[in-house]
Design a protein around this motif. Structure first.
Motif, PDB file in Angstrom:
ATOM      1  N   THR A  63       2.671  17.707 -26.255  1.00 45.52           N
ATOM      2  CA  THR A  63       2.788  16.799 -25.109  1.00 45.52           C
ATOM      3  C   THR A  63       2.316  15.394 -25.460  1.00 45.52           C
ATOM      4  N   VAL A  83       4.423  11.941 -24.810  1.00 43.15           N
ATOM      5  CA  VAL A  83       3.874  10.883 -23.954  1.00 43.15           C
ATOM      6  C   VAL A  83       3.726   9.589 -24.735  1.00 43.15           C
ATOM      7  N   ARG A  84       3.202   9.680 -25.945  1.00 45.78           N
ATOM      8  CA  ARG A  84       2.995   8.477 -26.760  1.00 45.78           C
ATOM      9  C   ARG A  84       4.319   7.778 -27.048  1.00 45.78           C
ATOM     10  N   VAL A  89       5.928   6.363 -23.641  1.00 46.59           N
ATOM     11  CA  VAL A  89       5.156   5.261 -23.059  1.00 46.59           C
ATOM     12  C   VAL A  89       5.372   3.981 -23.865  1.00 46.59           C
TER      13      VAL A  89
END
Length: 279
Positions: free
Chosen positions: A197, A201-202, A205
């Motif tokens: 995850t 997300v990294r 984003v």
């Protein structure tokens, strides 16, 4: 001279001592644990573990290139730097670094697809991730550096943009967007359930933040350029409505330069009069 030689000799002896101590320590460790060396060798000979390392390296490098470096290079062309040659001092170094990383990651991807996953076999259906990746990277390698160099040389001669600038710009923009799409396709190919995850997300984003900043700067520059042209055309239109026409005439008198004459025509109820005003 003697002190320098003595220092160099002392440094060499110290390095040799440390190396010998390390080797002896490894030998002693191997004697106490005879299977340690075999386990270490077996780890590197494990094909699946090597495949995972290559896959992770490919994903990490391509993410850095298309999500961070290439967008930053594009963003740099829209930032209001003063006193800095943005193209040669900021834009080009960032893109060259990303270009080198992209070639390395592309080589890893080809090795994974050909050797580990056998994607290039005739009996295997070609994956969209592989097709988009090869097409995008090949176009960038073949055309993008040449287009940028041609535009730079043209600008040095004429201080103007050429068709190379627009092709270079839009090729880069399309390539970055395709890289973003291919990032998601790569996660889907893993499959995505095996991706951590934190990695998802990294990636997304960073993609959202840098992409939003890039799109905003491109839109803002386009807006300013549009209104600047509109105001310029508006000024011409006002001058035309007033009956003013600018003409450049060559002076025939001795020692005079070109003059700009402003001819104004005024129309009244009884007739028309014309006058000339030298600027």
């Amino acid at each position: 001279m003697k002190s320098t030689l003595f220092s160099a000799t002392l440094f060499a002896v110290s390095a040799a001592t440390v190396a010998a101590a390390t080797i002896l320590s490894d030998l002693d460790h191997a004697q106490h644990e005879p299977h340690a060396a075999l386990q270490k060798r077996g780890f590197y000979e494990d094909g699946f573990k090597i495949f995972k390392r290559k896959r992770n390296a490919h994903a990490c490098m391509m993410s850095i290139v298309f999500i961070v470096l290439f967008p930053l290079g594009a963003i740099s062309m829209h930032l209001p730097f003063r006193g800095i040659r943005v193209t040669t001092r900021v834009h080009a170094p960032i893109q060259i670094l990303g270009f080198a990383m992209m070639i390395g990651a592309m080589g890893l991807g080809i090795d994974i697809a050909a050797v580990d996953l056998n994607f290039f076999a005739s009996s295997t259906s070609t994956k969209a991730h592989v097709v988009i990746g090869l097409l995008t990277c090949s176009v960038l390698i073949l055309f993008q550096p040449a287009l940028g160099l041609l535009q730079h040389l043209h600008f040095r001669r004429t201080a103007k943009k050429s068709v190379f600038a627009y092709i270079h710009r839009w090729t880069g923009r399309v390539a970055i967007c395709l890289g973003w799409i291919n990032s998601g396709l790569g996660f889907q190919l893993v499959p995505i359930s095996l991706v951590s995850t934190g990695s998802l997300v990294r990636n997304f984003v960073l993609m959202g933040v840098l992409g939003a900043l890039w799109f905003f700067l491109v839109g803002w520059d386009g807006y300013r350029h549009h209104w600047a042209k509109k105001e310029k055309l508006g000024a011409y239109r006002v001058g035309w409505d007033k009956g003013s026409v600018l003409r450049r005439q060559h002076a025939v008198e001795d020692g005079t330069n070109d003059e700009v004459k402003l001819e104004s025509s005024h129309t009244g109820n009884q007739g028309t009069t014309a006058g000339e005003q030298h600027l």
